[in-house]
Motif scaffolding. Structure first.
Motif, PDB file in Angstrom:
ATOM      1  N   ASP A 183      -2.694  -0.126  -5.659  1.00 29.84           N
ATOM      2  CA  ASP A 183      -3.158  -0.406  -4.323  1.00 29.84           C
ATOM      3  C   ASP A 183      -4.537  -1.080  -4.393  1.00 29.84           C
ATOM      4  O   ASP A 183      -5.578  -0.354  -4.647  1.00 29.84           O
ATOM      5  N   SER A 217       2.457   4.568  -1.619  1.00 27.59           N
ATOM      6  CA  SER A 217       2.308   5.278  -2.959  1.00 27.59           C
ATOM      7  C   SER A 217       3.537   5.969  -3.453  1.00 27.59           C
ATOM      8  O   SER A 217       4.430   6.051  -2.664  1.00 27.59           O
ATOM      9  N   THR A 253      -0.193  -4.245  -2.608  1.00 24.21           N
ATOM     10  CA  THR A 253       0.193  -3.632  -3.909  1.00 24.21           C
ATOM     11  C   THR A 253       0.670  -4.282  -5.003  1.00 24.21           C
ATOM     12  O   THR A 253       1.603  -5.208  -4.655  1.00 24.21           O
ATOM     13  N   HIS A 255       1.484   0.866 -10.407  1.00 23.04           N
ATOM     14  CA  HIS A 255       1.253   0.269  -9.148  1.00 23.04           C
ATOM     15  C   HIS A 255      -0.312   0.202  -8.885  1.00 23.04           C
ATOM     16  O   HIS A 255      -0.838   1.429  -9.149  1.00 23.04           O
ATOM     17  N   ALA A 259       0.792  -1.123  -0.132  1.00 18.52           N
ATOM     18  CA  ALA A 259      -0.174   0.004   0.071  1.00 18.52           C
ATOM     19  C   ALA A 259       0.873   1.289   0.011  1.00 18.52           C
ATOM     20  O   ALA A 259       0.126   2.261   0.365  1.00 18.52           O
TER      21      ALA A 259
END
Length: 268
Positions: free
Chosen positions: A215, A32, A231, A213, A30
């Motif tokens: 999540d 970012s 992720t 990516h 998760a």
């Protein structure tokens, strides 16, 4: 698991997984990333809305085919399941260890369902328009339709393998919410179950010009003790010749025997 290219795929899947793992970025669950310079962005009106990332293309998952990202091949997973669903999962794992993949419906050529759709071998293709974004998986030739026109979810939604998905942009991040999922699919080949109240939210963005990516959060407190976020990482395949036809029932190597058990025919 089978199709008209099964002989080649059985011999190349392991090598492909090793190669993809070697290029996969190392990210915590998760996490970012900051905005990315150089990621493809639409500059003119047309198929892709101006100013949002252009995600058109074919992608491969690079974090492995287990639901838990970068889980070593053959290693046990420990999903945060409630006691009821932990028992279901334990039964699936025990059956697989006994050579009976009864916990994986795709062994009988059934669709993979969501969120497993986004984690299958052989890649998926994104086709992006202003009002709808389609994700098409080579595996079983399944398609997800993400409605970007501002509609909500239907009140009388009938559960389906891929559910009903609506999306919107938050800056350079594509946010997708999927509901209405069947409860008889699993998250990966090990048989991680979920319930009939599963809601999946994906937040997808470029972290460099060829890497997405995602999540992914599963909201399902009937099956899980937490809102479970992982992720996933996908690599754009710029020179990919295109998805190929996939016919699971042709040359099927996981037939069901007279006892209703899923079996495996190994290639000679």
């Amino acid at each position: 698991m089978s199709n008209n290219r099964i002989g080649k795929k059985l011999t190349t899947t392991a090598a492909m997984a090793v190669a993809l793992a070697a290029i996969a970025p190392t990210w915590s669950v998760a996490q970012s990333a900051p905005p990315v310079a150089g990621a493809p962005v639409s500059e003119a009106p047309g198929a892709v809305p101006k100013g949002v990332p252009d995600m058109n293309g074919i992608y491969y998952a690079t974090t492995g085919f287990s639901y838990t990202p970068n889980n070593p091949r053959g290693a046990k997973q420990h999903p945060p399941l409630t006691p009821e669903y932990a028992k279901i999962y334990a039964d699936h794992v025990a059956a697989a260890d006994a050579g009976l993949p009864t916990g994986d419906p795709t062994a009988n050529c059934l669709p993979q369902g969501m969120p497993r759709f986004m984690n299958m071998p052989f890649g998926f293709e994104i086709l992006q328009t202003p009002k709808q974004i389609n994700f098409t998986s080579e595996w079983n030739e399944q398609t997800r339709r993400i409605y970007m026109d501002g509609r909500g979810h239907p009140d009388d939604l009938e559960p389906s393998y891929n559910g009903h998905s609506i999306g919107h942009w938050e800056g350079d991040t594509l946010v997708i919410e999927t509901v209405g999922l069947r409860a008889d699919t699993v998250l990966d080949a090990s048989g991680i179950p979920h319930s009939d109240i599963t809601r999946v939210v994906e937040r997808i963005r470029f972290v460099d010009p060829v890497t997405l990516h995602a999540d992914v959060t599963i909201y399902d407190r009937k099956a899980f003790t937490i809102d479970w976020t992982v992720t996933k990482v996908y690599k754009l395949q710029k020179d990919h010749p295109g998805l190929k036809e996939y016919i699971c029932l042709e040359n099927n190597r996981n037939p069901v025997n007279e006892k209703g058990q899923t079996t495996t025919i190994l290639p000679k």
